[in-house]
Motif scaffolding. Structure first.
Motif, short mmCIF file in Angstrom:
data_model
loop_
_atom_site.label_atom_id
_atom_site.label_comp_id
_atom_site.label_asym_id
_atom_site.label_seq_id
_atom_site.Cartn_x
_atom_site.Cartn_y
_atom_site.Cartn_z
N ASP A 12 50.62 -22.48 -47.86
CA ASP A 12 51.05 -21.29 -46.97
C ASP A 12 52.50 -20.19 -47.72
OD1 ASP A 12 50.66 -22.94 -44.55
OD2 ASP A 12 52.33 -23.89 -44.66
N TYR A 13 52.14 -20.20 -49.41
CA TYR A 13 52.70 -19.52 -49.50
C TYR A 13 54.57 -19.34 -49.83
CZ TYR A 13 48.20 -17.45 -49.63
OH TYR A 13 46.67 -16.86 -49.97
N ILE A 14 54.41 -18.95 -51.70
CA ILE A 14 55.90 -18.83 -51.98
C ILE A 14 56.76 -17.75 -51.40
CG2 ILE A 14 58.69 -19.61 -53.55
CD1 ILE A 14 56.36 -21.95 -52.94
N LYS A 15 57.56 -17.67 -49.58
CA LYS A 15 57.30 -15.98 -49.60
C LYS A 15 59.11 -16.13 -49.42
CE LYS A 15 55.71 -18.22 -45.66
NZ LYS A 15 55.53 -18.48 -45.67
N ILE A 32 51.41 -10.62 -51.45
CA ILE A 32 51.85 -9.51 -51.46
C ILE A 32 50.38 -8.31 -50.97
CG2 ILE A 32 52.51 -7.78 -52.49
CD1 ILE A 32 54.41 -9.18 -54.53
N GLY A 33 49.59 -8.03 -51.45
CA GLY A 33 48.69 -8.64 -50.97
C GLY A 33 47.66 -8.69 -49.51
N ARG A 34 47.77 -9.82 -48.70
CA ARG A 34 47.97 -10.19 -47.79
C ARG A 34 48.64 -9.93 -46.77
NH1 ARG A 34 43.89 -14.56 -49.55
NH2 ARG A 34 44.07 -15.58 -51.57
N PRO A 78 49.78 -8.58 -57.76
CA PRO A 78 50.12 -8.46 -56.06
C PRO A 78 48.74 -8.36 -55.21
CG PRO A 78 50.58 -6.28 -57.35
CD PRO A 78 49.79 -7.21 -58.45
N HIS A 79 47.67 -8.38 -55.58
CA HIS A 79 46.50 -7.83 -54.81
C HIS A 79 45.66 -9.12 -53.71
CE1 HIS A 79 46.36 -5.03 -58.47
NE2 HIS A 79 47.20 -4.29 -57.32
N ALA A 80 44.79 -8.79 -53.43
CA ALA A 80 44.26 -9.76 -52.30
C ALA A 80 42.84 -10.04 -53.31
CB ALA A 80 43.93 -9.34 -50.97
#
Ligand SMILES: [Zn+2]
Length: 182
Positions: free
Chosen positions: A18-21, A55-57, A90-92
């Motif tokens: 789930d990503y580290i947000k 970030i990109g997402r 930071p890109h998708a």
């Protein structure tokens, strides 16, 4: 100058699908903070190279990432260590940038920042993207079994493992790095 490059998620901290947000979601892997301190005690410059496509997402922003990195750096500094640089993409994936590993943009940025060749520099990661970026930049790839490491190891066939050092985790990788690169 002795440099070590570390991937972040799955190497320094527990990874998450789930990503580290947020800082709350950033949990260090056992022994990783002390391992980074140990590298510092042996005069290694420790640099992080991390894909942060969340970030990109649109899952979090650069301010959240800065807060996460503040937590990470504080934990390391409180233990007597130091991170000399954090390079992130930071890109998708669909943005086709040059920095998202396995591309080598982050690593070239590190080479220019520290004004050195990356040839033979240890790069520790848990994913195929790390291994490929390391190889393309002539770094020495070290694969840890934490994070995606076990999956990555299973995915690489015998011959592809050539030149890759395998370690249980960052804690176990570091004494070997100190022996081999000091
Ligand atoms: Zn990028």
């Amino acid at each position: 100058m002795k440099l070590v490059i570390l991937d972040r998620d799955g190497v320094i901290n527990e990874d998450s699908d789930d990503y580290i947000k947020s800082p709350e979601e950033w949990i260090p892997i056992d022994g990783s903070i002390n391992a980074i301190c140990e590298l510092g005690r042996h005069d290694f410059i420790v640099v992080v190279a991390t894909n942060q496509s969340g970030i990109g997402r649109g899952l979090f922003d650069e301010y959240d990432l800065a807060r996460i990195h503040q937590k990470m750096c504080s934990a390391i500094e409180d233990a007597g260590g130091f991170i000399h640089g954090i390079f992130f993409c930071p890109h998708a994936p669909h943005e086709n940038c040059n920095c998202r590993k396995p591309k080598t943009g982050l690593l070239s940025a590190i080479a220019s920042e520290f004004n050195l060749s990356l040839e033979g520099i240890p790069f520790i990661g848990d994913s195929l993207k790390d291994i490929e970026a390391a190889r393309s930049s002539h770094c020495d790839p070290i694969l840890v079994k934490t994070g995606n490491g076990e999956k990555t190891l299973a995915a690489i066939s015998g011959k592809d493992l050539k030149g890759i050092t395998i370690a249980t985790d960052l804690r176990h990788a570091v004494p070997n790095i100190i022996d081999r690169y000091s």
